[in-house]
Design an enzyme around this catalytic site. Structure first.
Site, PDB file in Angstrom:
ATOM      1  N   GLN A 153     -23.145 -22.854  51.146  1.00 33.59           N
ATOM      2  CA  GLN A 153     -22.796 -22.814  52.572  1.00 33.59           C
ATOM      3  C   GLN A 153     -23.629 -23.858  53.314  1.00 33.59           C
ATOM      4  O   GLN A 153     -24.852 -23.714  53.417  1.00 33.59           O
ATOM      5  CB  GLN A 153     -23.122 -21.404  53.098  1.00 33.59           C
ATOM      6  CG  GLN A 153     -22.918 -21.191  54.562  1.00 33.59           C
ATOM      7  CD  GLN A 153     -23.711 -19.983  55.064  1.00 33.59           C
ATOM      8  OE1 GLN A 153     -24.648 -19.537  54.419  1.00 33.59           O
ATOM      9  NE2 GLN A 153     -23.346 -19.470  56.214  1.00 33.59           N
ATOM     10  N   SER A 156     -26.505 -24.688  58.482  1.00 33.59           N
ATOM     11  CA  SER A 156     -27.719 -24.942  59.276  1.00 33.59           C
ATOM     12  C   SER A 156     -28.166 -26.391  59.186  1.00 33.59           C
ATOM     13  O   SER A 156     -28.010 -27.047  58.161  1.00 33.59           O
ATOM     14  CB  SER A 156     -28.861 -24.062  58.781  1.00 33.59           C
ATOM     15  OG  SER A 156     -28.460 -22.725  58.779  1.00 33.59           O
ATOM     16  N   SER A 188     -29.014 -22.580  50.435  1.00 38.19           N
ATOM     17  CA  SER A 188     -29.351 -21.803  49.236  1.00 38.19           C
ATOM     18  C   SER A 188     -28.452 -22.251  48.090  1.00 38.19           C
ATOM     19  O   SER A 188     -27.238 -22.376  48.262  1.00 38.19           O
ATOM     20  CB  SER A 188     -29.115 -20.307  49.468  1.00 38.19           C
ATOM     21  OG  SER A 188     -29.687 -19.891  50.672  1.00 38.19           O
ATOM     22  N   GLU A 271     -20.889 -13.023  55.545  1.00 35.59           N
ATOM     23  CA  GLU A 271     -22.305 -13.132  55.174  1.00 35.59           C
ATOM     24  C   GLU A 271     -23.060 -11.870  55.597  1.00 35.59           C
ATOM     25  O   GLU A 271     -23.802 -11.284  54.820  1.00 35.59           O
ATOM     26  CB  GLU A 271     -22.926 -14.364  55.849  1.00 35.59           C
ATOM     27  CG  GLU A 271     -24.414 -14.520  55.561  1.00 35.59           C
ATOM     28  CD  GLU A 271     -24.983 -15.863  56.001  1.00 35.59           C
ATOM     29  OE1 GLU A 271     -24.412 -16.478  56.925  1.00 35.59           O
ATOM     30  OE2 GLU A 271     -25.988 -16.283  55.428  1.00 35.59           O
ATOM     31  N   GLU A 396     -33.549 -11.120  65.915  1.00 31.83           N
ATOM     32  CA  GLU A 396     -33.403 -11.233  67.373  1.00 31.83           C
ATOM     33  C   GLU A 396     -31.933 -11.494  67.746  1.00 31.83           C
ATOM     34  O   GLU A 396     -31.421 -10.922  68.708  1.00 31.83           O
ATOM     35  CB  GLU A 396     -34.284 -12.378  67.911  1.00 31.83           C
ATOM     36  CG  GLU A 396     -35.780 -12.102  67.849  1.00 31.83           C
ATOM     37  CD  GLU A 396     -36.368 -12.267  66.453  1.00 31.83           C
ATOM     38  OE1 GLU A 396     -35.683 -12.825  65.561  1.00 31.83           O
ATOM     39  OE2 GLU A 396     -37.511 -11.821  66.247  1.00 31.83           O
TER      40      GLU A 396
HETATM   41  C1  LIG Z   1     -33.415 -16.965  52.974  1.00 28.25           C
HETATM   42  C2  LIG Z   1     -32.589 -17.906  53.773  1.00 28.25           C
HETATM   43  C3  LIG Z   1     -31.418 -18.426  53.242  1.00 28.25           C
HETATM   44  C4  LIG Z   1     -30.645 -19.299  54.000  1.00 28.25           C
HETATM   45  N1  LIG Z   1     -29.530 -19.838  53.418  1.00 28.25           N
HETATM   46  C5  LIG Z   1     -28.755 -20.679  54.144  1.00 28.25           C
HETATM   47  C6  LIG Z   1     -27.609 -21.291  53.549  1.00 28.25           C
HETATM   48  O1  LIG Z   1     -27.299 -21.101  52.375  1.00 28.25           O
HETATM   49  N2  LIG Z   1     -26.864 -22.121  54.313  1.00 28.25           N
HETATM   50  C7  LIG Z   1     -27.162 -22.378  55.614  1.00 28.25           C
HETATM   51  O2  LIG Z   1     -26.419 -23.105  56.258  1.00 28.25           O
HETATM   52  N3  LIG Z   1     -28.265 -21.843  56.203  1.00 28.25           N
HETATM   53  C8  LIG Z   1     -29.064 -21.001  55.493  1.00 28.25           C
HETATM   54  N4  LIG Z   1     -30.206 -20.463  56.065  1.00 28.25           N
HETATM   55  C9  LIG Z   1     -30.571 -20.831  57.430  1.00 28.25           C
HETATM   56  C10 LIG Z   1     -30.373 -19.719  58.449  1.00 28.25           C
HETATM   57  O3  LIG Z   1     -29.012 -19.515  58.736  1.00 28.25           O
HETATM   58  C11 LIG Z   1     -31.162 -20.098  59.693  1.00 28.25           C
HETATM   59  O4  LIG Z   1     -32.532 -20.171  59.321  1.00 28.25           O
HETATM   60  C12 LIG Z   1     -31.000 -19.102  60.822  1.00 28.25           C
HETATM   61  O5  LIG Z   1     -29.704 -19.162  61.350  1.00 28.25           O
HETATM   62  C13 LIG Z   1     -32.015 -19.328  61.951  1.00 28.25           C
HETATM   63  O6  LIG Z   1     -32.000 -20.646  62.371  1.00 28.25           O
HETATM   64  P1  LIG Z   1     -33.343 -21.518  62.485  1.00 28.25           P
HETATM   65  O7  LIG Z   1     -34.067 -21.418  61.182  1.00 28.25           O
HETATM   66  O8  LIG Z   1     -32.949 -22.871  62.938  1.00 28.25           O
HETATM   67  O9  LIG Z   1     -34.224 -20.798  63.567  1.00 28.25           O
HETATM   68  P2  LIG Z   1     -34.052 -20.888  65.164  1.00 28.25           P
HETATM   69  O10 LIG Z   1     -32.631 -20.690  65.515  1.00 28.25           O
HETATM   70  O11 LIG Z   1     -34.707 -22.138  65.635  1.00 28.25           O
HETATM   71  O12 LIG Z   1     -34.847 -19.614  65.640  1.00 28.25           O
HETATM   72  C14 LIG Z   1     -36.289 -19.633  65.771  1.00 28.25           C
HETATM   73  C15 LIG Z   1     -36.704 -18.294  66.368  1.00 28.25           C
HETATM   74  O13 LIG Z   1     -36.097 -18.134  67.657  1.00 28.25           O
HETATM   75  C16 LIG Z   1     -35.355 -16.922  67.736  1.00 28.25           C
HETATM   76  N5  LIG Z   1     -34.155 -17.115  68.539  1.00 28.25           N
HETATM   77  C17 LIG Z   1     -33.267 -18.138  68.421  1.00 28.25           C
HETATM   78  N6  LIG Z   1     -32.267 -17.971  69.322  1.00 28.25           N
HETATM   79  C18 LIG Z   1     -32.512 -16.821  69.998  1.00 28.25           C
HETATM   80  C19 LIG Z   1     -31.842 -16.116  71.040  1.00 28.25           C
HETATM   81  N7  LIG Z   1     -30.687 -16.560  71.542  1.00 28.25           N
HETATM   82  N8  LIG Z   1     -32.391 -14.963  71.483  1.00 28.25           N
HETATM   83  C20 LIG Z   1     -33.547 -14.491  70.943  1.00 28.25           C
HETATM   84  N9  LIG Z   1     -34.251 -15.124  69.974  1.00 28.25           N
HETATM   85  C21 LIG Z   1     -33.730 -16.265  69.488  1.00 28.25           C
HETATM   86  C22 LIG Z   1     -35.005 -16.604  66.288  1.00 28.25           C
HETATM   87  O14 LIG Z   1     -34.796 -15.220  66.115  1.00 28.25           O
HETATM   88  C23 LIG Z   1     -36.226 -17.096  65.539  1.00 28.25           C
HETATM   89  O15 LIG Z   1     -37.225 -16.117  65.547  1.00 28.25           O
HETATM   90  C24 LIG Z   1     -31.012 -19.621  55.315  1.00 28.25           C
HETATM   91  C25 LIG Z   1     -32.192 -19.099  55.856  1.00 28.25           C
HETATM   92  C26 LIG Z   1     -32.987 -18.278  55.097  1.00 28.25           C
HETATM   93  C27 LIG Z   1     -34.255 -17.758  55.685  1.00 28.25           C
END
Ligand SMILES: Cc1cc2nc3c(=O)[nH]c(=O)nc-3n(C[C@H](O)[C@H](O)[C@H](O)COP(=O)(O)OP(=O)(O)OC[C@H]3O[C@@H](n4cnc5c(N)ncnc54)[C@H](O)[C@@H]3O)c2cc1C
Length: 416
Positions: A153, A156, A188, A271, A396
């Site tokens: 997928q 991100s 992943s 998912e 969140e």
């Molecule tokens: C184990 C794992 C597997 C993954 N696998 C994949 C994959 O296969 N493919 C893929 O595309 N992605 C994958 N991801 C990525 C995942 O989808 C993103 O990490 C996730 O959507 C959060 O985005 P970010 O890391 O950019 O954090 P951010 O969006 O930058 O968030 C940072 C912090 O801000 C908080 N926050 C953000 N927006 C808000 C809001 N509106 N209100 C309140 N709090 C908020 C969040 O909760 C978090 O604590 C994976 C992530 C992990 C940890």
């Protein structure tokens, strides 16, 4: 039509009765797998591994994939690989009742892990089935369900996670092809994937949710570069994926041009269902392991420890009921909405309770390896939980969804 009625219809059509199907499944498993012995957990015996993410070397990963693949192919060729799928794409065309029968019977046997296929089959394949052209469905679905190929997928990006719609990877039309440029992250399983579902920006002038388009991309195409990311638990299950002038045929479009948000939502819904529903091999450690952990340090009668244990068991039971409610909705042909977010949030809240309990039980032995069985091993769990709280939509973000759609709280102010 209810699931049971659908099963009856299948049976009437001469497909197979549930009883005949179960016998067929048992005959296949008896011939090809060993029965799982009834396991009673004994402290100090067997593996003490409770990690949430695989911590494998590349060589181990390749070897494990070969074992998983051989089993997937055998299961598929025997007719149990894609039980509910349409026959035209390689499925068996039976109702989900039959899928449940297979799941129940297969769980009695020891069979190779299929977790490497979790994202491909749990999220990408349903999206292909719902949104791809017939050519793409024919090209990939059978191979995915047979385990011949692995899917990932590609959503991100470094600056687009929770706010997925702000993603910047570009796709530009060039004749019968699209040219992709940009970077994805946290992908992943990209290191072993053959295809990926990617969402790209196709019209930067439209509002952010409306200028996106989904594609199926060949992970072996020229210009695709996968770089592993090492996580704090030691392994490298995630990757950065770079796209430089990668060409994708127009036929590999998912849904409509600039209709990528709908495509992404199909995948995200699946998912959450798969994580919250305990799919993808993610579940809580059995309570026997926790009770024996307390007993191992003589704290089984400590009222605070008992209270923490009871909370985990109660909340796990409640989460199970919520999950069953969501599954019942799916079985009845309805779309489960907030139940998925609730299921995911309940799972991660219970994971937090679990590591708080083991922290109370073991104290410093959790972070300093004394060599004692079943103590330091929990540090892998503790370090894996933050990842689970983020993956598939962070805690969140799940709370935002529940606040707005269940409790009717005012919506978050949208960015101008
Ligand atoms: C184990 C794992 C597997 C993954 N696998 C994949 C994959 O296969 N493919 C893929 O595309 N992605 C994958 N991801 C990525 C995942 O989808 C993103 O990490 C996730 O959507 C959060 O985005 P970010 O890391 O950019 O954090 P951010 O969006 O930058 O968030 C940072 C912090 O801000 C908080 N926050 C953000 N927006 C808000 C809001 N509106 N209100 C309140 N709090 C908020 C969040 O909760 C978090 O604590 C994976 C992530 C992990 C940890």
């Amino acid at each position: 039509m209810t699931v049971t009625e659908a099963a009856d219809t299948n049976a009437e059509a001469g497909v197979t009765t549930p009883e005949a199907f179960e016998s067929e499944a048992r005959a296949f498993l008896d011939a090809n797998a060993k029965k799982r012995p009834v396991e009673t957990f004994v402290w100090g015996q067997g593996s003490d591994d409770v990690s949430l993410f695989p911590e494998k070397t590349q060589a181990e990963e390749v070897a494990d994939l070969a074992v998983s693949r051989a089993w997937a192919q055998q299961v598929f060729d025997a007719g149990f690989g894609w039980i509910t799928g349409p026959a035209e794409y390689g499925g068996r065309g039976l109702s989900s009742d039959y899928q449940r029968i297979w799941g129940r019977v297969a769980s009695e046997y020891r069979t190779p892990s299929q977790s490497i296929y979790g994202i491909g089959l749990g999220m990408v394949a349903p999206t292909i089935l719902a949104h791809a052209t017939d050519e793409v469905k024919q090209a990939y679905l059978r191979k995915m369900w047979r385990g011949d190929i692995v899917g990932c997928q590609l959503f991100s990006e470094p600056s687009s996670g929770s706010d997925l719609a702000s993603l910047q990877t570009r796709a530009v039309k060039d004749g019968d092809e699209w040219i992709l440029n940009g970077q994805k992250v946290w992908t992943s399983g990209a290191q072993v994937s053959d295809i990926g579902e990617i969402i790209c920006r196709t019209d930067p002038d439209l509002p952010k949710h409306r200028g996106l388009t989904g594609f199926v991309v060949d992970m072996h195409a020229p210009g695709v570069e996968v770089r592993p990311l090492r996580q704090m638990t030691g392994g490298a299950s995630f990757n950065e994926v770079f796209f430089t002038d990668v060409r994708v045929p127009h036929s590999h479009l998912l849904g409509e041009v600039n209709g990528g948000w709908t495509v992404a939502l199909t995948t995200l819904m699946n998912e959450r269902a798969s994580i919250g529903g305990g799919g993808g091999g993610v579940s809580l450690p059995p309570s026997a392991r926790l009770i024996e952990a307390a007993r191992s340090v003589g704290r089984q009668d400590d009222p605070l420890i008992r209270q923490q244990l009871a909370e985990i068991v109660i909340n796990e039971r409640v989460a199970g009921y919520t999950n069953r409610r969501a599954m019942a909705k799916i079985a009845a042909g309805q779309l489960p909405g907030p139940e998925m977010s609730l299921g995911k949030l309940s799972l991660t809240a219970n994971m937090v309770r679990t590591y708080e309990l083991v922290s109370s039980i073991f104290g410093p032995a959790l972070v300093a390896d004394t060599g004692a069985w079943g103590t330091y091993a929990w540090s892998q769990y503790l370090m894996g939980v933050p990842g689970m709280r983020i993956a598939g939509g962070s805690d969140e973000v799940m709370r935002n969804i529940l606040g707005e759609r269940v409790l009717g709280l005012p919506k978050e102010p949208a960015p101008k």
